[in-house]
Design an enzyme around this catalytic site. Structure first.
Site, short mmCIF file in Angstrom:
data_model
loop_
_atom_site.label_atom_id
_atom_site.label_comp_id
_atom_site.label_asym_id
_atom_site.label_seq_id
_atom_site.Cartn_x
_atom_site.Cartn_y
_atom_site.Cartn_z
N ARG A 170 0.87 -1.18 0.00
CA ARG A 170 0.00 0.00 0.00
C ARG A 170 0.90 1.22 0.00
NH1 ARG A 170 -2.19 0.87 4.73
NH2 ARG A 170 -0.77 -0.53 5.80
N ARG A 174 -3.49 10.49 0.58
CA ARG A 174 -4.50 11.14 1.41
C ARG A 174 -5.12 12.30 0.64
NH1 ARG A 174 -1.45 12.61 6.60
NH2 ARG A 174 -1.55 10.44 7.27
N ARG A 247 19.46 -5.26 5.00
CA ARG A 247 19.96 -4.07 4.33
C ARG A 247 20.59 -3.22 5.43
NH1 ARG A 247 21.77 -2.50 -0.26
NH2 ARG A 247 21.19 -0.37 -0.76
N ARG A 279 18.21 10.52 3.12
CA ARG A 279 17.61 11.63 3.87
C ARG A 279 18.66 12.41 4.64
NH1 ARG A 279 13.30 8.28 7.69
NH2 ARG A 279 14.66 6.49 7.96
N GLU A 299 21.85 10.01 5.79
CA GLU A 299 21.63 8.56 5.92
C GLU A 299 21.88 7.89 4.58
OE1 GLU A 299 18.03 7.68 8.19
OE2 GLU A 299 17.64 6.01 6.84
N TYR A 347 10.76 -5.98 10.85
CA TYR A 347 10.79 -4.57 11.22
C TYR A 347 9.65 -4.29 12.19
CZ TYR A 347 10.54 0.39 11.36
OH TYR A 347 10.52 1.67 11.84
N ASP A 349 8.02 -1.09 14.75
CA ASP A 349 8.11 0.24 15.34
C ASP A 349 8.23 0.10 16.86
OD1 ASP A 349 8.17 2.16 13.31
OD2 ASP A 349 6.02 1.96 12.92
P1 FDA Z 1 17.50 -3.01 19.15
O1 FDA Z 1 18.29 -3.31 17.95
O2 FDA Z 1 17.21 -1.59 19.44
O3 FDA Z 1 18.22 -3.64 20.43
C1 FDA Z 1 18.90 -4.88 20.40
C2 FDA Z 1 20.16 -4.73 21.22
O4 FDA Z 1 20.80 -6.01 21.33
C3 FDA Z 1 21.19 -3.80 20.56
O5 FDA Z 1 21.56 -2.78 21.48
C4 FDA Z 1 22.36 -4.72 20.23
O6 FDA Z 1 23.63 -4.08 20.37
C5 FDA Z 1 22.19 -5.83 21.26
N1 FDA Z 1 22.81 -7.09 20.84
C6 FDA Z 1 22.61 -7.75 19.69
N2 FDA Z 1 23.38 -8.86 19.65
C7 FDA Z 1 24.08 -8.89 20.80
C8 FDA Z 1 25.06 -9.77 21.33
N3 FDA Z 1 25.49 -10.83 20.64
N4 FDA Z 1 25.60 -9.49 22.55
C9 FDA Z 1 25.21 -8.40 23.24
N5 FDA Z 1 24.28 -7.53 22.78
C10 FDA Z 1 23.72 -7.76 21.58
N6 FDA Z 1 10.40 3.04 15.25
C11 FDA Z 1 9.43 3.96 15.52
O7 FDA Z 1 8.49 3.64 16.27
N7 FDA Z 1 9.51 5.22 15.00
C12 FDA Z 1 10.51 5.62 14.18
O8 FDA Z 1 10.54 6.76 13.72
C13 FDA Z 1 11.54 4.67 13.88
N8 FDA Z 1 12.59 5.00 13.08
C14 FDA Z 1 13.53 4.06 12.72
C15 FDA Z 1 14.54 4.43 11.84
C16 FDA Z 1 15.48 3.48 11.44
C17 FDA Z 1 16.57 3.88 10.47
C18 FDA Z 1 15.37 2.14 11.90
C19 FDA Z 1 16.34 1.10 11.43
C20 FDA Z 1 14.39 1.79 12.81
C21 FDA Z 1 13.44 2.75 13.22
N9 FDA Z 1 12.44 2.43 14.15
C22 FDA Z 1 11.46 3.37 14.43
C23 FDA Z 1 12.37 1.10 14.78
C24 FDA Z 1 13.08 1.02 16.16
O9 FDA Z 1 14.46 1.30 15.98
C25 FDA Z 1 12.88 -0.39 16.74
O10 FDA Z 1 11.51 -0.60 16.99
C26 FDA Z 1 13.64 -0.67 18.05
O11 FDA Z 1 14.96 -0.24 18.03
C27 FDA Z 1 13.63 -2.16 18.32
O12 FDA Z 1 14.15 -2.46 19.61
P2 FDA Z 1 14.80 -3.87 19.87
O13 FDA Z 1 15.05 -3.95 21.34
O14 FDA Z 1 13.99 -4.93 19.23
O15 FDA Z 1 16.17 -3.86 19.03
#
Ligand code: FDA
Length: 367
Positions: A170, A174, A247, A279, A299, A347, A349
């Site tokens: 989608r 709007r 990616r 961006r 970015e 992915y 949020d």
């Molecule tokens: P996250 O990746 O944050 O945490 C996992 C942690 O585990 C990391 O700190 C990592 O270092 C650690 N880890 C991994 N392997 C390990 C190991 N072997 N040993 C020790 N530590 C380890 N969402 C939203 O609501 N609004 C927004 O505007 C955005 N914008 C956005 C932009 C971009 C570019 C991205 C990529 C993502 C967003 N998001 C977002 C999504 C948001 O980033 C996401 O929902 C959270 O970071 C997810 O949290 P997690 O705890 O799942 O993962």
């Protein structure tokens, strides 16, 4: 002895740790990075909270999640209204009556709808077979050529003709003059940055940074009764069914002295194919900053190799099939709870991650 070893001080791990502590459990949280907060982390540079891993705008339709996150911070009234810059032409996003007016001079919803319909008909696509055809069949050729093609091709590193249709099922279109990107009831940026939220969640919990779980797995596992794992699921199982593709992104951050306002908006998307970044984020605008200087981040999307930061999962059939095999193993673990974006290869949020963590907490502590 800890009740839980929590691998990852990101949103999932931190919510779980906070809730477990509230229930009298002892947790050790580790992260391989030098900071807490995962990808949501903000760092203060020149008094400006810099979103180190890309723009993060909190939004949700769920009042409980909004109330939950508001325990840890006050949120401002920031509304995400990104701008698209196509070779110097400026358009409002998401695609709305303002965008259509700039593109075609249309002023009513009927005029705009007629224009889109006319372009969809002229393209004559009935069964889209790739992303380009899918986008044109949804919004017509002008929006596709100026606002989707270049951006998407940079984001995924290949031609839109080679990309599958599922990437854009989608597109937000709007027919009102409304530049608010999200439809959710609640939206904002935590005043003072996201990191303070994590500091509050992890207050009085043992946190060890710069520790990679896989470098001392056995020793760490012996420290706790259960493990909450938020890293990559394929790595947890030593890639036995293959590597899941991602990616990646890289960020270039600069402080611009004597520049109170560089681009007039927090997020500007560059939708042409020549500009190498997708961006530019000007961080101060997330919090209506009035500093003398500004901090901007470009970015750049990039290919991902094992060892690079994994940002966006490539949820095509090949990878989803591999993920299913890992998930089947994970579902049978009794001592390990898997959570967050990397363990689910999806992915999410932020509000979804909080919701998922609270659901896991509920399940864990109700039995
Ligand atoms: P996250 O990746 O944050 O945490 C996992 C942690 O585990 C990391 O700190 C990592 O270092 C650690 N880890 C991994 N392997 C390990 C190991 N072997 N040993 C020790 N530590 C380890 N969402 C939203 O609501 N609004 C927004 O505007 C955005 N914008 C956005 C932009 C971009 C570019 C991205 C990529 C993502 C967003 N998001 C977002 C999504 C948001 O980033 C996401 O929902 C959270 O970071 C997810 O949290 P997690 O705890 O799942 O993962």
């Amino acid at each position: 002895m800890y009740d839980y070893l929590i691998v990852g001080a990101g949103l999932f791990g931190s919510v779980f740790a906070y809730e477990a502590k509230k229930r009298g459990k002892k947790c050790l949280v580790i992260d391989k990075r030098a900071h807490i907060g995962g990808n949501v982390y903000t760092e203060k540079i020149e008094g400006i909270n810099v979103h180190k891993y890309g723009a993060h705008i909190f939004h949700t339709n769920n009042k409980e999640i909004w109330d939950y996150v508001n325990q840890f911070a006050d949120f401002n009234r920031y509304t995400n209204s990104p701008i698209a810059n196509f070779r110097g032409e400026i358009y409002n996003l998401p695609f709305n009556m303002n965008t259509f007016n700039t593109l075609w001079g249309t002023s009513t919803p009927d005029e705009a709808k007629a224009k889109i319909e006319q372009q969809k008909m002229a393209a004559g696509i009935t069964e889209p077979t790739n992303l380009e055809e899918q986008a044109i069949s949804l919004v017509g050729t002008d929006i596709y050529e100026k606002l989707i093609k270049g951006y998407t091709e940079k984001q995924w590193g290949r031609s839109a003709k080679e990309l599958p249709t599922f990437i854009i099922k989608r597109l937000p279109v709007r027919f009102t003059y409304d530049n608010n990107y999200f439809n959710d009831r609640f939206q904002g940026i935590p005043i003072g940055g996201y990191t303070a939220i994590f500091e509050k969640m992890l207050d009085e919990i043992d946190v060890k940074l710069n520790i990679d779980f896989f470098k001392q797995r056995e020793k760490l596992e012996r420290l706790a009764n259960k493990v909450v794992y938020t890293g990559m699921i394929d790595q947890y199982y030593d890639y036995k069914f293959g590597v899941l593709d991602y990616r990646s992104l890289h960020f270039e951050t600069n402080v611009l002295d004597n520049t109170p306002n560089y681009q007039g908006n927090a997020v500007v998307n560059y939708t042409d194919k020549e500009t190498p970044y997708t961006r530019i984020i000007e961080h101060k605008h997330f919090e209506f900053g009035t500093q003398e200087e500004t901090v901007i981040t470009k970015e750049f999307p990039s290919e991902w190799q094992p060892g690079d930061e994994p940002y966006y999962p490539i949820n095509d059939n090949k990878n989803n099939e591999i993920f299913k095999k890992y998930k089947a193993l994970a579902d049978n673990e009794s001592r390990v709870i898997f959570g967050g974006r990397l363990a689910n290869y999806k992915y999410f949020d932020m509000h979804q991650v909080i919701g998922a963590a609270l659901t896991k907490v509920e399940k864990e502590f109700s039995s």
